[in-house]
Design an enzyme around this catalytic site. Sequence first.
Site, PDB file in Angstrom:
ATOM      1  N   ASP A  15       0.838  -1.200   0.000  1.00 28.49           N
ATOM      2  CA  ASP A  15       0.000   0.000   0.000  1.00 28.49           C
ATOM      3  C   ASP A  15       0.872   1.248   0.000  1.00 28.49           C
ATOM      4  OD1 ASP A  15      -2.433   1.744   0.714  1.00 28.49           O
ATOM      5  OD2 ASP A  15      -3.266  -0.271   0.788  1.00 28.49           O
ATOM      6  N   HIS A  36      -3.566   6.066   3.219  1.00 25.48           N
ATOM      7  CA  HIS A  36      -4.382   4.913   2.845  1.00 25.48           C
ATOM      8  C   HIS A  36      -3.878   3.635   3.508  1.00 25.48           C
ATOM      9  CE1 HIS A  36      -5.980   1.735   0.129  1.00 25.48           C
ATOM     10  NE2 HIS A  36      -7.017   2.543   0.047  1.00 25.48           N
ATOM     11  N   TYR A  48      -7.263 -12.019 -10.738  1.00 23.86           N
ATOM     12  CA  TYR A  48      -6.274 -13.050 -11.091  1.00 23.86           C
ATOM     13  C   TYR A  48      -6.629 -14.349 -10.380  1.00 23.86           C
ATOM     14  CZ  TYR A  48      -3.146  -9.363 -12.871  1.00 23.86           C
ATOM     15  OH  TYR A  48      -2.600  -8.320 -13.570  1.00 23.86           O
ATOM     16  N   SER A  91     -11.359  -1.049  -0.563  1.00 27.56           N
ATOM     17  CA  SER A  91     -10.026  -1.054   0.047  1.00 27.56           C
ATOM     18  C   SER A  91     -10.078  -1.548   1.482  1.00 27.56           C
ATOM     19  CB  SER A  91      -9.424   0.354   0.049  1.00 27.56           C
ATOM     20  OG  SER A  91      -8.693   0.615  -1.107  1.00 27.56           O
TER      21      SER A  91
END
Length: 587
Positions: free
Chosen positions: A177, A210, A321, A371
């Site tokens: 991050d 963040h 993915y 998030s």
Amino acid sequence: MKSKTKYHLVLFGIVLSMFFLPTPILANERVQTGGLANSSEVSVTDQMTINTLSEIPDVNSNGTINQQVVVIYKKTSPLNAQSLSLSTNEVAAGETVSDRVDVLELNSNVDIDEFIRTINDNPNVLVADRNTILKTYSLPNDPYVADGKAWQFQSIGADKTWDQVSNAETIGVAVLDTGLNTNHPDLAGRIISGYDYITKSTEITDQDGHGTLVSGFIAATANNGIGLSGVAGTANVKIAPYRVGTKGLSVANICAALMDAADRSDIKVINMSYGGYEYNNSEAAAIQYAKDRGKVLVASSGNEGEPTDPETGLSSYPASYDGVISVAATTRSNDRASFSQYNNMVDLAAPGENVYTTALTGDYANDSGTSFSSPIVAGACGVLLAANGSLTADQVETALKATALDLGDPGKDDYFGYGLIQLDRALAKVTTDKQLTALYKTHIQNLGWEADYKLNGELSGTSGLGYRLEAISITLDNPGYDVGVTYRTHIQDIGWQDWRYNGEPSGTAGEGRRLEAIQIKLTGTDADRFDIHYRTHVENLGWLNWASNGEQSGTAGYGYRLESIEIMVVPKGTAVDSSGAAFISNS
């Protein structure tokens, strides 16, 4: 004569060289080159073979991202860059991100796609692809903070598990991050080593905030009288911060961090609260590398789920993915958060709208976004691994899916996946067959505390050597049951002590007063699922019969001291060998 002949031979050689040696190239002449530049000509004085990236400028963080290439090598080698046969005709700048990841910035006249194809043919390269900048998945803060700010933990059942797991081995959760405020008071003691790929340092900072928000959901310190608790509660789950960007996150840094975290035995879970909408071969290869090494990979599904968003319903990466748990966001009322991205790759859901966590300022803040749904799931994965270290990544994911609260359409759907995680149910599932174990050690006359805890039936003390017990500490290796242990001792010339709990010492270590008897029992809602048995070796009497579940073992008030003890926890009703001398009681 000999000297004249020698003169003629030298003169003949000079004449031959004029015909057969290459013509010298002047500085202002042009030559053909086999490089990848669109132009077929290059100035010799401007071209240089690159042996190491230190010979050229570093990649500028404000450089042209669409001319940058990430290269991941198959192995670590100081000759990796040299093996690419690069020249300054093609490469304007370069940087070694880690021992297996480089980022190259190409000159504007170079065909980047052709360059990538050529690099991928190199036998030393695992994969090369464009570098891109991914964005974090958070939304603006909600200024209104209501009572019950950290509602997300009750929503997933973490309020029932926060103090139920006690593990010795640290479970590391890598947070890729914007970094971390390592001085936040509610994260003290909850951080292990990481790396800052911006400053190239192990000293982590966070200029955006963040990463600090994300980390609080995982491991904010529980039961410390301040702030809030991360999903991990009191389990030994800690953050390994990797700073891979500030506002935007570089894929090159992300790949390096993924591979470093994958190679560490202390890191079991990797959280990725960011994404984009382009499949990247380099990122996919780094994800696969971590997956192959058994890591649990968790990522945000994306924040582009509004009907008006041009990317609504598309697959976001890295969440989409293979091998990555894609997490959508829910509201306080268990509805889908309006911004939460949806697609057929969504696996699970967790709270993500107006959730409360640690802030960059050292205080706390509300925020919204997938998030924050992602680290809630990552923290839950850490708790399951703390409770049962034998679990594989697939088993962790299966446990969460099998116990999730089904929301939306019945069964798996594009908005919630298998549903809202329920940590208490998942924890019960992974611990059903795991043994609850008694751990204990004693303080011995003239010898002091034993160095290590004994476990389930092992002898603690020195039977028959004349050394008496002076104190004891008892705890449990608890895989996640709601059960604890309490105990009290009868001390020479003093009598019965108050009850002690979960590792607290009972007795008078070093004061010359010996233990004469002990009582031990289990506590908690799961206590009725187990029996705790214990027996003591008593001065002049030898081993007494096994006592159980709060019964007295020893000879309180008779002057006979305890010399050793054995303790075991077994499933309810398990038969125990009760051989030994007669039990003596003054009651």
